[in-house]
Enzyme design. Structure first.
Site, PDB file in Angstrom:
ATOM      1  N   ASP A  17     -45.025-103.866  50.835  1.00 41.35           N
ATOM      2  CA  ASP A  17     -44.255-102.843  50.134  1.00 41.35           C
ATOM      3  C   ASP A  17     -45.165-101.636  49.943  1.00 41.35           C
ATOM      4  O   ASP A  17     -46.380-101.717  50.153  1.00 41.35           O
ATOM      5  CB  ASP A  17     -43.776-103.377  48.772  1.00 41.35           C
ATOM      6  CG  ASP A  17     -42.958-102.352  47.980  1.00 41.35           C
ATOM      7  OD1 ASP A  17     -42.174-101.611  48.608  1.00 41.35           O
ATOM      8  OD2 ASP A  17     -43.104-102.284  46.748  1.00 41.35           O
ATOM      9  N   SER A  18     -44.570-100.538  49.518  1.00 39.26           N
ATOM     10  CA  SER A  18     -45.367 -99.349  49.243  1.00 39.26           C
ATOM     11  C   SER A  18     -46.287 -99.555  48.043  1.00 39.26           C
ATOM     12  O   SER A  18     -47.208 -98.773  47.824  1.00 39.26           O
ATOM     13  CB  SER A  18     -44.446 -98.152  48.970  1.00 39.26           C
ATOM     14  OG  SER A  18     -43.638 -98.402  47.835  1.00 39.26           O
ATOM     15  N   TYR A  41     -43.348 -94.325  48.783  1.00 42.58           N
ATOM     16  CA  TYR A  41     -42.681 -94.056  50.054  1.00 42.58           C
ATOM     17  C   TYR A  41     -41.363 -93.301  49.849  1.00 42.58           C
ATOM     18  O   TYR A  41     -40.915 -92.560  50.714  1.00 42.58           O
ATOM     19  CB  TYR A  41     -42.333 -95.375  50.760  1.00 42.58           C
ATOM     20  CG  TYR A  41     -43.476 -96.074  51.467  1.00 42.58           C
ATOM     21  CD1 TYR A  41     -44.788 -95.615  51.404  1.00 42.58           C
ATOM     22  CD2 TYR A  41     -43.214 -97.223  52.202  1.00 42.58           C
ATOM     23  CE1 TYR A  41     -45.810 -96.295  52.046  1.00 42.58           C
ATOM     24  CE2 TYR A  41     -44.221 -97.904  52.861  1.00 42.58           C
ATOM     25  CZ  TYR A  41     -45.515 -97.443  52.778  1.00 42.58           C
ATOM     26  OH  TYR A  41     -46.518 -98.111  53.422  1.00 42.58           O
ATOM     27  N   GLY A  42     -40.692 -93.561  48.716  1.00 45.22           N
ATOM     28  CA  GLY A  42     -39.327 -93.072  48.523  1.00 45.22           C
ATOM     29  C   GLY A  42     -39.190 -91.563  48.517  1.00 45.22           C
ATOM     30  O   GLY A  42     -38.093 -91.047  48.698  1.00 45.22           O
ATOM     31  N   CYS A  52     -39.374-103.482  51.010  1.00 39.96           N
ATOM     32  CA  CYS A  52     -39.271-102.103  50.550  1.00 39.96           C
ATOM     33  C   CYS A  52     -37.998-101.521  51.131  1.00 39.96           C
ATOM     34  O   CYS A  52     -37.843-101.482  52.367  1.00 39.96           O
ATOM     35  CB  CYS A  52     -40.490-101.315  51.018  1.00 39.96           C
ATOM     36  SG  CYS A  52     -40.421 -99.542  50.664  1.00 39.96           S
ATOM     37  N   ASN A  53     -37.090-101.089  50.274  1.00 43.72           N
ATOM     38  CA  ASN A  53     -35.833-100.527  50.754  1.00 43.72           C
ATOM     39  C   ASN A  53     -36.060 -99.267  51.587  1.00 43.72           C
ATOM     40  O   ASN A  53     -35.402 -99.061  52.605  1.00 43.72           O
ATOM     41  CB  ASN A  53     -34.925-100.204  49.561  1.00 43.72           C
ATOM     42  CG  ASN A  53     -34.355-101.438  48.912  1.00 43.72           C
ATOM     43  OD1 ASN A  53     -33.296-101.919  49.286  1.00 43.72           O
ATOM     44  ND2 ASN A  53     -35.065-101.965  47.929  1.00 43.72           N
ATOM     45  N   THR A  54     -36.983 -98.414  51.159  1.00 44.49           N
ATOM     46  CA  THR A  54     -37.245 -97.178  51.889  1.00 44.49           C
ATOM     47  C   THR A  54     -37.792 -97.466  53.274  1.00 44.49           C
ATOM     48  O   THR A  54     -37.354 -96.872  54.265  1.00 44.49           O
ATOM     49  CB  THR A  54     -38.232 -96.295  51.094  1.00 44.49           C
ATOM     50  OG1 THR A  54     -37.690 -96.024  49.800  1.00 44.49           O
ATOM     51  CG2 THR A  54     -38.489 -94.994  51.818  1.00 44.49           C
ATOM     52  N   GLU A  65     -45.371 -98.512  39.034  1.00 43.08           N
ATOM     53  CA  GLU A  65     -46.718 -98.745  39.567  1.00 43.08           C
ATOM     54  C   GLU A  65     -47.769 -98.486  38.477  1.00 43.08           C
ATOM     55  O   GLU A  65     -48.685 -99.279  38.275  1.00 43.08           O
ATOM     56  CB  GLU A  65     -46.990 -97.810  40.744  1.00 43.08           C
ATOM     57  CG  GLU A  65     -46.294 -98.159  42.037  1.00 43.08           C
ATOM     58  CD  GLU A  65     -47.008 -99.254  42.799  1.00 43.08           C
ATOM     59  OE1 GLU A  65     -48.249 -99.277  42.826  1.00 43.08           O
ATOM     60  OE2 GLU A  65     -46.302-100.099  43.379  1.00 43.08           O
ATOM     61  N   CYS A 101     -34.158-100.599  44.863  1.00 46.71           N
ATOM     62  CA  CYS A 101     -35.597-100.496  45.109  1.00 46.71           C
ATOM     63  C   CYS A 101     -36.235-101.734  44.505  1.00 46.71           C
ATOM     64  O   CYS A 101     -35.906-102.104  43.366  1.00 46.71           O
ATOM     65  CB  CYS A 101     -36.167 -99.225  44.475  1.00 46.71           C
ATOM     66  SG  CYS A 101     -37.979 -99.113  44.520  1.00 46.71           S
ATOM     67  N   THR A 102     -37.128-102.363  45.234  1.00 48.57           N
ATOM     68  CA  THR A 102     -37.714-103.614  44.733  1.00 48.57           C
ATOM     69  C   THR A 102     -38.541-103.390  43.465  1.00 48.57           C
ATOM     70  O   THR A 102     -38.706-104.309  42.664  1.00 48.57           O
ATOM     71  CB  THR A 102     -38.583-104.283  45.820  1.00 48.57           C
ATOM     72  OG1 THR A 102     -39.574-103.347  46.295  1.00 48.57           O
ATOM     73  CG2 THR A 102     -37.720-104.729  46.993  1.00 48.57           C
ATOM     74  N   HIS A 103     -39.047-102.180  43.264  1.00 48.54           N
ATOM     75  CA  HIS A 103     -39.766-101.888  42.019  1.00 48.54           C
ATOM     76  C   HIS A 103     -38.858-102.031  40.798  1.00 48.54           C
ATOM     77  O   HIS A 103     -39.304-102.459  39.726  1.00 48.54           O
ATOM     78  CB  HIS A 103     -40.319-100.456  42.031  1.00 48.54           C
ATOM     79  CG  HIS A 103     -41.568-100.271  42.812  1.00 48.54           C
ATOM     80  ND1 HIS A 103     -41.591-100.228  44.193  1.00 48.54           N
ATOM     81  CD2 HIS A 103     -42.868-100.096  42.422  1.00 48.54           C
ATOM     82  CE1 HIS A 103     -42.834-100.027  44.611  1.00 48.54           C
ATOM     83  NE2 HIS A 103     -43.626 -99.946  43.555  1.00 48.54           N
TER      84      HIS A 103
END
Length: 294
Positions: free
Chosen positions: A14-15, A46-47, A78-80, A157, A201-203
């Site tokens: 992931d980012s 990344y988004g 990561c969706n993006t 993050e 978004c996984t975050h």
């Protein structure tokens, strides 16, 4: 006799630390698998980047995990990155199964009673052709209200950092969640209200408790972790690459290893792994400079 592939690890990236929510689901579904996770925190978020940048990072990370760790599959958590790069990745590395994540619009449309679904996602995801096609596919009898959440993944993050910065980041998370859910509209079970919220978004899974207080107890909150884990199992089974072990899955000796890397600050990844996956600091490592620049 199990396939020789079975002993090789599954790669996940992931980012940043958001993909740990997917890794959490993968470990529950596939307790005997070995996982190698890479948080590209040094290049996050990344988004809010362009597709070309995300594609370069995705291909570089896939190549690194394949060369250095011999991964048998890669979960793009990561969706993006899925929206921008999973198809180029599959074209560039056709021998490596790549499992992407995308906002759970299909199950949301199926389960919504008011036929009004809210979606929180990054700007990169909501602006992608892949997302637009997905929304159109399920929009026949469901209204999707979509909100790009600039800054939210970055705040999540930062919430794993030093106590002072973490406190400020947590306040920022609350502020942004309030702003973006308010922008979506009214939540509830009455006609026209949003009764289902998709975390695109996984975050954002790690802001679930904050979001719950904002949208109320009756609203469904849907993420993609469990579905991605089940899809990963199916792909490994088809390739005769599924790791198996004793029935006593609660015995730590029977569970797979987890190794986590970051291109950013090691302490942040260690804090996130401990906080969200209950993994010790020894599982985490920063990539050496030569590899960190990949």
């Amino acid at each position: 006799m199990p396939s020789s592939l079975a002993a090789r690890p599954v790669g996940v990236f992931d980012s940043g630390v958001g993909g740990l929510s997917v890794l959490q689901a993968l470990r529950r579904e596939l307790p005997h698998e070995h996982f190698v996770y890479l948080a590209d925190s040094g290049h996050a978020p990344y988004g809010e980047r362009g597709d070309a940048f995300v594609q370069r990072r995705t291909l570089a990370i896939a190549d690194f995990l394949h060369r250095q760790h011999g991964i048998k599959a890669l979960v793009v958590a990561c969706n993006t990155a899925t929206a921008a790069a999973v198809e180029p990745l599959r074209a560039a590395m056709p021998g490596l199964p790549a499992i992407g994540v995308e906002p759970a619009l299909k199950p949301a449309a199926r389960s919504s009673q008011t036929r009004h679904v809210g979606v929180l996602a990054t700007r990169g995801t909501v602006g992608s052709g892949r997302f637009d096609r997905l929304r159109q596919e399920h929009a026949q009898d469901t209204r999707f209200s979509v909100q790009a959440c600039d800054g939210l993944a970055h705040a999540i993050e930062q919430s794993t950092g030093e106590p002072q910065s973490s406190e400020a980041a947590n306040e920022r998370i609350r502020t942004l969640c309030a702003r973006y859910t308010s922008a979506l509209g009214s939540f509830g079970q009455q006609p026209g209200e949003i009764d289902t919220l998709v975390l695109g978004c996984t975050h954002y899974v790690f802001a679930r408790e904050v979001l719950r207080t904002l949208v109320g107890p009756g609203v469904q909150i849907i993420d993609t972790g469990a579905a991605v884990a089940r899809q990963t199992r199916r792909i490994l089974e088809q390739a005769d690459a599924l790791a198996t072990g004793p029935v006593a899955e609660e015995d730590p000796a029977t569970t797979g290893r987890v190794t986590l890397y970051t291109t950013g600050q090691l302490a942040a990844l260690q804090a996130a792994a401990q906080r969200w996956l209950d993994l010790p600091a020894q599982c985490c490592a920063a990539l050496p400079p030569a590899e960190g620049s990949l």
